[in-house]
Scaffold this motif. Structure first.
Motif, PDB file in Angstrom:
ATOM      1  N   HIS A  90      41.680  72.046  -3.026  1.00 19.71           N
ATOM      2  CA  HIS A  90      41.279  70.782  -3.644  1.00 19.71           C
ATOM      3  C   HIS A  90      41.095  70.922  -5.151  1.00 19.71           C
ATOM      4  O   HIS A  90      40.661  71.967  -5.641  1.00 19.71           O
ATOM      5  CB  HIS A  90      40.000  70.248  -2.985  1.00 19.71           C
ATOM      6  N   ASP A 148      38.951  69.846  -7.215  1.00 23.92           N
ATOM      7  CA  ASP A 148      37.621  70.177  -7.739  1.00 23.92           C
ATOM      8  C   ASP A 148      37.262  71.646  -7.531  1.00 23.92           C
ATOM      9  O   ASP A 148      36.144  72.066  -7.835  1.00 23.92           O
ATOM     10  CB  ASP A 148      36.547  69.254  -7.132  1.00 23.92           C
ATOM     11  N   HIS A 149      38.247  72.434  -7.023  1.00 32.63           N
ATOM     12  CA  HIS A 149      38.038  73.883  -6.860  1.00 32.63           C
ATOM     13  C   HIS A 149      39.112  74.707  -7.556  1.00 32.63           C
ATOM     14  O   HIS A 149      38.962  75.917  -7.688  1.00 32.63           O
ATOM     15  CB  HIS A 149      37.972  74.242  -5.370  1.00 32.63           C
ATOM     16  N   ASP A 193      33.904  74.929   0.501  1.00 33.32           N
ATOM     17  CA  ASP A 193      33.548  73.626   1.078  1.00 33.32           C
ATOM     18  C   ASP A 193      33.610  73.765   2.585  1.00 33.32           C
ATOM     19  O   ASP A 193      34.646  74.174   3.122  1.00 33.32           O
ATOM     20  CB  ASP A 193      34.562  72.561   0.647  1.00 33.32           C
ATOM     21  N   HIS A 208      37.010  72.464   6.862  1.00 31.65           N
ATOM     22  CA  HIS A 208      37.276  71.542   5.763  1.00 31.65           C
ATOM     23  C   HIS A 208      38.775  71.235   5.796  1.00 31.65           C
ATOM     24  O   HIS A 208      39.405  71.389   6.833  1.00 31.65           O
ATOM     25  CB  HIS A 208      36.829  72.243   4.462  1.00 31.65           C
ATOM     26  N   HIS A 240      39.821  76.991  -1.523  1.00 33.41           N
ATOM     27  CA  HIS A 240      40.792  76.067  -0.935  1.00 33.41           C
ATOM     28  C   HIS A 240      41.473  75.265  -2.038  1.00 33.41           C
ATOM     29  O   HIS A 240      41.136  75.409  -3.210  1.00 33.41           O
ATOM     30  CB  HIS A 240      40.133  75.161   0.108  1.00 33.41           C
TER      31      HIS A 240
HETATM   32 NI    NI Z   1      37.169  70.408  -0.874  1.00 36.94          NI
END
Ligand code: NI
Ligand code: MN
Length: 233
Positions: free
Chosen positions: A55, A57-58, A148, A114, A53
């Motif tokens: 975000h 942090d990914h 997530d 998510h 996805h």
């Molecule tokens: Ni996330």
């Protein structure tokens, strides 16, 4: 065929070497990732990069890793469209329920509960829905990378249809499910091993592998707890 090798780069970033020797990079977040060892912050060699996805942090290091490695990026349609506008050509967009073959690996995109937006130029850009992946390796074994997500009932279906042996599950709580729901997920999926992820990076991610172990080990499920930078075969 080689043994499957799993290297944790911290948070949800993993590098897998498949039985056929292909290198799969999941959710690349390196430079700003507090859990990623200094020596591993450079883009690794990779054949395929899978992104769950949008975000940061990914995927904060996605464009860099894709450019440096030349790897094929597999992700949700909208996320791939954004990558295309960043000048990346080697993308294989897909959507949930669909499968595709990339580098001899069969990748199926699954649901995840998510959200998915990326901040680009001060704007929150819609990156399509968040997803997980089921990967069928060259030896026909399957693994499940949840991305997530919250716990959801269709994990039972993923277990029935794809019979994964190993699940990569978030356990940190707050932004994803915590250890108790991850333990329930293990049972629904019918996996023998679970790799905990998305924990320990920040103080708010309070779930721990010990809590998960306490819940699943009595049921015969092994928790593959790695330290950032460590490889399990
Ligand atoms: Ni996330
Ligand atoms: Mn996350």
């Amino acid at each position: 065929m080689q043994r499957l090798a799993i290297t944790w780069l911290g948070h949800s970033t993993f590098l897998l070497r498949t039985p056929g020797g292909k290198r799969l990079l999941f959710d690349p977040w390196l430079r700003e990732n507090p859990s990623c060892p200094e020596a591993l912050k450079k883009p690794p060699r990779a054949d395929v990069i899978l992104v769950s996805h949008g975000h940061g942090d990914h995927m904060d290091d996605l464009v860099l890793c894709a450019r440096e490695s030349g790897a094929t990026v597999v992700a949700m349609y909208e996320l791939c469209d954004w990558l295309g506008r960043k000048g990346l050509q080697n993308v294989e967009p897909m959507n949930k329920g669909g499968s595709q073959q990339v580098a001899g690996i069969t990748i199926t995109m699954t649901d995840a509960r998510h959200s998915s937006g990326f901040i680009d130029g001060g704007q929150m850009i819609y990156m399509g829905e968040p997803a997980g992946f089921v990967i069928r390796l060259e030896d026909q074994r399957t693994i499940y990378f949840a991305g997530d997500t919250a716990l959801f009932g269709d994990m039972q279906l993923i277990g029935e249809i794809y019979t994964p042996e190993i699940a990569f599950l978030p356990i940190g709580d707050r932004y994803t499910m915590g250890p108790a729901d991850a333990a329930r997920a293990c049972q629904m999926l019918g996996v023998r091993q679970v790799v905990p992820m998305h924990w320990g990076t920040f103080p708010v991610l309070t779930g721990t592998p010990d809590e998960l172990k306490r819940l699943v080990e009595p049921k015969g499920i092994q928790v593959l707890e790695l330290k950032p930078g460590q490889t399990a075969e």
